[in-house]
Design an enzyme around this catalytic site. Structure first.
Site, PDB file in Angstrom:
ATOM      1  N   HIS A 279       0.831  -1.223   0.000  1.00 34.19           N
ATOM      2  CA  HIS A 279       0.000   0.000   0.000  1.00 34.19           C
ATOM      3  C   HIS A 279       0.861   1.266   0.000  1.00 34.19           C
ATOM      4  O   HIS A 279       2.002   1.233  -0.433  1.00 34.19           O
ATOM      5  CB  HIS A 279      -1.004  -0.038   1.157  1.00 34.19           C
ATOM      6  CG  HIS A 279      -1.722  -1.360   1.217  1.00 34.19           C
ATOM      7  ND1 HIS A 279      -2.800  -1.656   0.425  1.00 34.19           N
ATOM      8  CD2 HIS A 279      -1.453  -2.489   1.931  1.00 34.19           C
ATOM      9  CE1 HIS A 279      -3.194  -2.914   0.664  1.00 34.19           C
ATOM     10  NE2 HIS A 279      -2.385  -3.442   1.567  1.00 34.19           N
ATOM     11  N   GLU A 293      -2.585   0.379   7.814  1.00 35.78           N
ATOM     12  CA  GLU A 293      -1.663  -0.682   7.390  1.00 35.78           C
ATOM     13  C   GLU A 293      -0.424  -0.115   6.695  1.00 35.78           C
ATOM     14  O   GLU A 293       0.692  -0.562   6.938  1.00 35.78           O
ATOM     15  CB  GLU A 293      -2.405  -1.637   6.437  1.00 35.78           C
ATOM     16  CG  GLU A 293      -1.528  -2.775   5.915  1.00 35.78           C
ATOM     17  CD  GLU A 293      -2.239  -3.625   4.864  1.00 35.78           C
ATOM     18  OE1 GLU A 293      -3.442  -3.406   4.625  1.00 35.78           O
ATOM     19  OE2 GLU A 293      -1.568  -4.494   4.281  1.00 35.78           O
ATOM     20  N   HIS A 346       2.502  -6.998   4.804  1.00 40.34           N
ATOM     21  CA  HIS A 346       1.138  -6.469   4.912  1.00 40.34           C
ATOM     22  C   HIS A 346       0.580  -6.696   6.314  1.00 40.34           C
ATOM     23  O   HIS A 346       1.185  -7.394   7.134  1.00 40.34           O
ATOM     24  CB  HIS A 346       0.215  -7.186   3.904  1.00 40.34           C
ATOM     25  CG  HIS A 346       0.430  -6.735   2.496  1.00 40.34           C
ATOM     26  ND1 HIS A 346      -0.447  -5.912   1.829  1.00 40.34           N
ATOM     27  CD2 HIS A 346       1.449  -6.990   1.631  1.00 40.34           C
ATOM     28  CE1 HIS A 346       0.017  -5.680   0.603  1.00 40.34           C
ATOM     29  NE2 HIS A 346       1.173  -6.322   0.460  1.00 40.34           N
ATOM     30  N   GLU A 413       1.481 -11.530   6.200  1.00 39.56           N
ATOM     31  CA  GLU A 413       0.474 -10.713   6.888  1.00 39.56           C
ATOM     32  C   GLU A 413       0.817 -10.760   8.368  1.00 39.56           C
ATOM     33  O   GLU A 413       0.644 -11.778   9.029  1.00 39.56           O
ATOM     34  CB  GLU A 413      -0.935 -11.283   6.660  1.00 39.56           C
ATOM     35  CG  GLU A 413      -1.397 -11.304   5.205  1.00 39.56           C
ATOM     36  CD  GLU A 413      -2.024  -9.978   4.760  1.00 39.56           C
ATOM     37  OE1 GLU A 413      -1.974  -9.003   5.536  1.00 39.56           O
ATOM     38  OE2 GLU A 413      -2.549  -9.937   3.631  1.00 39.56           O
TER      39      GLU A 413
HETATM   40 ZN    ZN Z   1      -2.327  -5.273   2.546  1.00 43.17          ZN
END
Ligand code: ZN
Length: 458
Positions: A279, A293, A346, A413
């Protein structure tokens, strides 16, 4: 009245000159050889890291401004001094330290205020100085004032105040800033001069001067011939503090190569790691409890970078600031870098109750599938051990950055940003330190499993 006017005129005469003029003499009128900071100020002066007024005054008791601090750090680390426009609303291109301020901001050594200003004329207190130095010299300080103060005190860079505290709220005077900066650069000036020389490098230049400071302004204290092995203690910008036999001092890193064990064809310095913070910019990613995030993963990626910077690996981040990147751009950066490993970072979001860490690789029609899975497993194992979150395992993920990349690639993640427990971990700088270390160790574990000798990098 006349006296006051004269004082003001003198002050105006001296102030603008104080950081722009370098005096040719070897010492300052107001810093005698008996001054408590003489040795350190002289050391910095010899390397043109500090300057004084036109008529030879250093003003050791004057409070250091944020602009001056950026300039001194910038000169010490050989940052790009070219005056230029900056990201800060109150630092124009004509400001004497505009180049150093922007370069230090780019390097994440200094930050501005929420309103977009830098306030270059504000004083630097001792706590801020400790943070700036800790960032400039890559000390692990946990992102806190107390951590930074401790980083300086444990290294013998600061002895602290007479009452045992660090005095974080007190203004920093030029003499003290000079003492701390000189001791950070050259550990021989510290209160208890000891250092760990933990890495080995090989001299690649035919003859390499070892200098007393981090620039060619400093005299050579010895020279090393091509092929000499040196031990490395720490870096000062692009310079490294090294030792070989009785010769020690600073050399430019461009003339050293990672140590190559004869018989070991696996050369870590030819391996390139790309770290991808997901992102960024207009795309905040998942959001929970006030956290975005994009910010969490960028901060973690920069922490991984700091670890890679101390390793022989080559490395690149797809982004080091809050910018938007399309998925294809991330692939392009990895391909252009000829990356051998790609790790995308992430954080998850689902329904608030889902929690834990998981790591993805692309399992279909990919020559790198086995290596991707190995890498994902190593990172996931380290992440669970260090981060103590629910283990959601290693999974097949049909993600663009995994599917389209031509090298072993994984997407991790860290946790669920919309889950209260995970969110508290993600919000913690020390947890992110641990997560970054887990990713770095996971990469080392992967190389170890592939037969590379990484034993001295843990
Ligand atoms: Zn993400």
């Amino acid at each position: 009245m006349r006296k006051i006017v004269l004082a003001v005129v003198l002050a105006l005469l001296f102030l603008p000159l104080s950081e722009t003029v370098s005096k040719a003499a070897s010492s300052f009128n107001d810093v005698s050889t008996g001054h408590r900071a003489y040795k350190e100020i002289k050391y910095l002066f010899d390397g043109k890291i500090v300057t004084g007024s036109l008529d030879g005054y250093f003003n050791p008791g004057k409070i250091v401004t944020r602009g001056e601090a950026a300039a001194m750090i910038g000169r010490a680390l050989n940052l790009n001094e070219t005056k230029r426009s900056t990201q800060f609303s109150d630092v124009g291109s004509q400001y004497f330290a505009s180049g150093y301020i922007q370069a230090a901001a780019d390097a994440k050594i200094i930050t501005g205020y929420k309103d977009g200003s830098f306030k270059p004329n504000n004083p630097v207190n001792r706590g801020e100085m400790a943070v700036i130095l800790s960032k400039a010299f890559n000390y692990n300080f946990g992102g806190t004032l107390s951590g930074a103060a401790k980083a300086l005190m444990t290294r013998g860079i600061s002895g602290g105040m007479a009452d045992g505290t660090f005095g974080s709220d007190l203004a920093t005077i030029r003499a003290d800033f000079s003492v701390f900066l000189a001791r950070a650069i050259n550990y021989k000036l510290r209160l208890n001069p000891t250092e760990n020389f933990s890495l080995e490098r090989t001299v690649t230049a035919s003859s390499l001067n070892v200098r007393s400071g981090p620039s060619t302004a400093y005299p050579a204290v010895g020279s090393l011939v091509k092929g000499t092995k040196v031990e490395v203690a720490y870096s000062v910008g692009q310079w490294l503090y090294v030792r070989s036999g009785s010769t020690e001092g600073l050399v430019h890193s461009a003339y050293l190569d990672a140590d190559i064990d004869t018989g070991n064809d696996n050369i870590l310095s030819q391996q390139t790691i790309v770290i991808d913070a997901g992102h960024g910019g207009k795309d905040p990613g998942a959001i929970g409890y006030g956290l975005k995030e994009k910010d969490i993963v960028l901060n973690t990626a920069l922490k991984v970078k700091a670890l890679l910077a101390k390793s022989p690996f080559q490395y690149k981040l797809t982004r080091e600031t809050d910018v938007y990147l399309a998925l294809d751009e991330r692939i392009d950066i990895a391909e252009d870098a000829d990356a051998d490993v790609f790790v995308s970072i992430h954080a998850n979001a689902f329904n608030g109750s889902a929690k834990g860490s998981e790591t993805y690789y692309y399992a279909a029609k990919n020559t790198n599938t086995a290596d991707s899975k190995l890498l994902a497993t190593k990172i996931q194992d380290r992440l669970i051990a260090a981060g103590k979150l629910n283990d959601r395992g290693v999974k097949n993920g049909n993600y663009h950055v995994l599917r389209e990349n031509g090298m072993p690639a994984v997407l991790t993640e860290l946790g669920f940003i919309d889950n209260k427990g995970d969110n508290a971990k993600l919000a913690s700088p020390s947890w992110r330190d641990a997560a970054a270390k887990a990713i770095y160790y996971g990469i080392l574990d992967y190389y170890k499993a592939k037969g590379f000798d990484v034993s001295d990098l843990y």
